[in-house]
Design an enzyme around this catalytic site. Sequence first.
Site, PDB file in Angstrom:
ATOM      1  N   ASP A  44       0.852  -1.189   0.000  1.00  0.00           N
ATOM      2  CA  ASP A  44       0.000   0.000   0.000  1.00  0.00           C
ATOM      3  C   ASP A  44       0.887   1.238   0.000  1.00  0.00           C
ATOM      4  O   ASP A  44       1.979   1.225   0.559  1.00  0.00           O
ATOM      5  CB  ASP A  44      -0.941   0.003   1.216  1.00  0.00           C
ATOM      6  CG  ASP A  44      -2.120   0.934   0.968  1.00  0.00           C
ATOM      7  OD1 ASP A  44      -2.303   1.364  -0.195  1.00  0.00           O
ATOM      8  OD2 ASP A  44      -2.857   1.236   1.919  1.00  0.00           O
ATOM      9  N   ASP A 438      -5.396  45.679  19.404  1.00  0.00           N
ATOM     10  CA  ASP A 438      -4.331  44.989  20.165  1.00  0.00           C
ATOM     11  C   ASP A 438      -3.906  45.879  21.324  1.00  0.00           C
ATOM     12  O   ASP A 438      -4.395  47.021  21.476  1.00  0.00           O
ATOM     13  CB  ASP A 438      -3.136  44.668  19.233  1.00  0.00           C
ATOM     14  CG  ASP A 438      -2.385  43.412  19.686  1.00  0.00           C
ATOM     15  OD1 ASP A 438      -1.915  43.382  20.842  1.00  0.00           O
ATOM     16  OD2 ASP A 438      -2.273  42.465  18.884  1.00  0.00           O
ATOM     17  N   GLY A 464      -6.296  48.526  23.018  1.00  0.00           N
ATOM     18  CA  GLY A 464      -7.136  48.121  24.147  1.00  0.00           C
ATOM     19  C   GLY A 464      -6.803  46.714  24.594  1.00  0.00           C
ATOM     20  O   GLY A 464      -5.986  46.035  23.968  1.00  0.00           O
ATOM     21  N   ASP A 465      -7.473  46.321  25.681  1.00  0.00           N
ATOM     22  CA  ASP A 465      -7.262  44.987  26.248  1.00  0.00           C
ATOM     23  C   ASP A 465      -8.507  44.161  25.956  1.00  0.00           C
ATOM     24  O   ASP A 465      -9.613  44.540  26.371  1.00  0.00           O
ATOM     25  CB  ASP A 465      -7.042  45.149  27.765  1.00  0.00           C
ATOM     26  CG  ASP A 465      -6.765  43.822  28.444  1.00  0.00           C
ATOM     27  OD1 ASP A 465      -7.308  42.793  27.979  1.00  0.00           O
ATOM     28  OD2 ASP A 465      -6.023  43.819  29.431  1.00  0.00           O
ATOM     29  N   PHE A 466      -8.339  43.048  25.245  1.00  0.00           N
ATOM     30  CA  PHE A 466      -9.555  42.302  24.828  1.00  0.00           C
ATOM     31  C   PHE A 466     -10.248  41.592  25.982  1.00  0.00           C
ATOM     32  O   PHE A 466     -11.360  41.106  25.813  1.00  0.00           O
ATOM     33  CB  PHE A 466      -9.316  41.401  23.606  1.00  0.00           C
ATOM     34  CG  PHE A 466      -8.184  40.401  23.650  1.00  0.00           C
ATOM     35  CD1 PHE A 466      -8.000  39.558  24.720  1.00  0.00           C
ATOM     36  CD2 PHE A 466      -7.332  40.277  22.544  1.00  0.00           C
ATOM     37  CE1 PHE A 466      -6.981  38.621  24.727  1.00  0.00           C
ATOM     38  CE2 PHE A 466      -6.307  39.344  22.546  1.00  0.00           C
ATOM     39  CZ  PHE A 466      -6.123  38.511  23.646  1.00  0.00           C
ATOM     40  N   ARG A 481      -4.830  32.917  15.942  1.00  0.00           N
ATOM     41  CA  ARG A 481      -3.821  32.441  16.911  1.00  0.00           C
ATOM     42  C   ARG A 481      -3.959  33.148  18.257  1.00  0.00           C
ATOM     43  O   ARG A 481      -2.977  33.552  18.871  1.00  0.00           O
ATOM     44  CB  ARG A 481      -2.413  32.641  16.342  1.00  0.00           C
ATOM     45  CG  ARG A 481      -2.209  31.824  15.098  1.00  0.00           C
ATOM     46  CD  ARG A 481      -0.778  31.738  14.731  1.00  0.00           C
ATOM     47  NE  ARG A 481      -0.269  33.024  14.293  1.00  0.00           N
ATOM     48  CZ  ARG A 481       0.994  33.232  13.993  1.00  0.00           C
ATOM     49  NH1 ARG A 481       1.867  32.254  14.115  1.00  0.00           N
ATOM     50  NH2 ARG A 481       1.420  34.403  13.569  1.00  0.00           N
TER      51      ARG A 481
HETATM   52  C1  LIG Z   1      -0.061  34.870  19.294  1.00  0.00           C
HETATM   53  S1  LIG Z   1      -0.232  36.532  18.925  1.00  0.00           S
HETATM   54  C2  LIG Z   1      -1.180  36.488  17.449  1.00  0.00           C
HETATM   55  C3  LIG Z   1      -1.065  37.730  16.650  1.00  0.00           C
HETATM   56  C4  LIG Z   1      -1.788  37.698  15.330  1.00  0.00           C
HETATM   57  N1  LIG Z   1      -3.191  37.535  15.454  1.00  0.00           N
HETATM   58  C5  LIG Z   1      -1.178  36.616  14.488  1.00  0.00           C
HETATM   59  O1  LIG Z   1      -1.782  35.581  14.266  1.00  0.00           O
HETATM   60  O2  LIG Z   1      -0.045  36.812  14.076  1.00  0.00           O
HETATM   61  C6  LIG Z   1      -1.357  37.120  20.148  1.00  0.00           C
HETATM   62  C7  LIG Z   1      -1.720  38.569  19.970  1.00  0.00           C
HETATM   63  O3  LIG Z   1      -2.671  38.891  20.980  1.00  0.00           O
HETATM   64  C8  LIG Z   1      -2.325  40.136  21.531  1.00  0.00           C
HETATM   65  N2  LIG Z   1      -2.835  40.209  22.899  1.00  0.00           N
HETATM   66  C9  LIG Z   1      -2.468  39.461  23.950  1.00  0.00           C
HETATM   67  N3  LIG Z   1      -3.175  39.793  25.046  1.00  0.00           N
HETATM   68  C10 LIG Z   1      -4.012  40.783  24.661  1.00  0.00           C
HETATM   69  C11 LIG Z   1      -5.017  41.506  25.327  1.00  0.00           C
HETATM   70  N4  LIG Z   1      -5.271  41.292  26.623  1.00  0.00           N
HETATM   71  N5  LIG Z   1      -5.700  42.422  24.639  1.00  0.00           N
HETATM   72  C12 LIG Z   1      -5.436  42.651  23.320  1.00  0.00           C
HETATM   73  N6  LIG Z   1      -4.508  41.971  22.624  1.00  0.00           N
HETATM   74  C13 LIG Z   1      -3.808  41.038  23.296  1.00  0.00           C
HETATM   75  C14 LIG Z   1      -0.822  40.139  21.508  1.00  0.00           C
HETATM   76  O4  LIG Z   1      -0.300  41.423  21.612  1.00  0.00           O
HETATM   77  C15 LIG Z   1      -0.549  39.500  20.157  1.00  0.00           C
HETATM   78  O5  LIG Z   1      -0.533  40.434  19.140  1.00  0.00           O
END
Ligand SMILES: C[S@@+](CC[C@H](N)C(=O)[O-])C[C@H]1O[C@@H](n2cnc3c(N)ncnc32)[C@H](O)[C@@H]1O
Length: 577
Positions: A44, A438, A464-466, A481
Amino acid sequence: MVLCPVIGKLLHKRVVLASASPRRQEILSNAKDLRTPDVVIGADTIVTVGGLILEKPVDKQDAYRMLSRLSGREHSVFTGVAIVHCSSKEHQLDTRVSEFYEEMKVKFSELSEELLWEYIHSGEPMDKAGGYGIQALGGMLVESVHGDFLNVVGFPLNHFCKQLVKLYYPPRPEDLRRRVKHNSIPTVDTFEDLSDVEGSGSEPAQRDTGSCDEKAQAGEAGQAAAEAECHRTQETLPPFPTRLLELIDGFMLSKALFTACKLKVFDLLKDEAPQKAADIASKVDTSACGMERLLNICAAMGLLEKTEQGYSNTETANLYLASDGEYSLHGIIMHKNDLTWNLFTYLEFAIREGTHQHHRLLGKKVEDLFQDAYYQSPETRLRFMRAMHSMVKLTACQVATAFDLSRFSSACDVGGCTGALARELAREYPRMQVTVFDLPDIIELAAHFQPARPQAAQIHFAAGDFFRDPLPSAELYVLCRILHDWPDDKVHKLLSRVAESCKPGAGLLLVEMLLDEEKRVAQRALMQSLDMLVQTEGRERSPGEYQCLLELHGFHQVQVVHLGGVLDAILATKVAP
Ligand SMILES: C[S@@+](CC[C@H](N)C(=O)[O-])C[C@H]1O[C@@H](n2cnc3c(N)ncnc32)[C@H](O)[C@@H]1O
């Protein structure tokens, strides 16, 4: 091994080819007159690329997925063969199985969509592993091959004959003793050597048994050793562990590549005439002897060309390893060299403790993964951004076109970092306004990654902070990611915040590297999941796991597209509660 006309050994035997493949039948029947069948031969073939196994396509879409995954890349073709010798003693069926596999490397050219579909419509891919037949039209897709051509067609005849030689002409124990005991250069089998035993070779490994009896009489002291030696024929030696040896030393190859990148060897050689090792060494300030060894292994890995004139970049090195190219992987390589490599020295701790290892590397407690580890200094922040940028650029175009997103007039790339994916979305959907959201420190630097492009007016940056701040409003949210960085509680928190910001009909595009459901074969994703253990609080997931998460937060109509590179895409739609 020297081959002899061993295929004739099958001539008066009843051979069953346990395969439906007309190609295998043709290869074997060209080599042998197939009569009524006491040997069963089963075979195979599979194709593997990036840890994924490709069997036969089930339909044209499947063939398209396979072939586009192979486009421009090298893949392996494995054929496994089992030879079963059947004999009957006192009405009992006795079987002896001998098996082997053969690997061949095949590289495809970059294939245009037109060529792919033309080939698929020819109907040829449908009954073939990996979706192509190298011996017919599929040959036009192939740029280079390394190994036994017939292996790709479906039957490794050369290896098969060598296996028959082992079965029908096993080395005599005295030959083995000469080879093993005196640690000499192995003797070479010749046709004369083989013809010595031609008459007695009608059944596999007959000679072995006779010699064992003689040895057993040689006295008690030597008996055990003699027996052990008797059994150590070529046939019973375990297969040589090539793949295992590659794995054992794989880290050296990675580090050699990282070092050449760090020393900017590929930048120095980019689009230049060949240069001698000593000249390269003096330009990048290293020892000449060290540089020569580094260059040699880079050449052996296919990253450099080595000629009389010196070393020069391969196309791959010009495109991906020099630091200034549009698709340069220099950013991710430096991230792996300067951070991942060091974190992986603590892999054993990560496995024992089930947590990331930044605290060991930094010698301090890490409360916030991004602020305390990745972004602890402007340099490490920029290094992380370059790493993300280089990986997303590789695949952003495929992500943007994995689904038809034209119904969305606005999108928010949550954790969108440098805006690489946002730019691709804006390019693909000229009606779409895209916000990159971000952390403030990232947004401040993101503009450096945005060359002036017509799409600039479609792209906006918001800081901002998500986990805390309101998300910018949009018809489509993108999480590329992001989820794989976080533990389950934070994943739920983020998904519920996105869900709250969505009106019914809004979309959520998840971009992640997908595991297979059994967590068995998607090697690159499984490796990244291990990487996530060592350096984040998260993990990779399978499509089924993402679907459960999405549905829990009111996202349905989940569609999955495997992009075959470093990322895959999932699109879901928010429904009314
Ligand atoms: C693994 S990276 C991925 C970046 C992008 N989306 C990529 O795929 O290349 C994670 C991203 O989430 C952002 N991040 C982490 N914690 C965060 C938060 N509390 N608020 C906003 N952004 C955040 C980081 O700064 C980074 O840019």
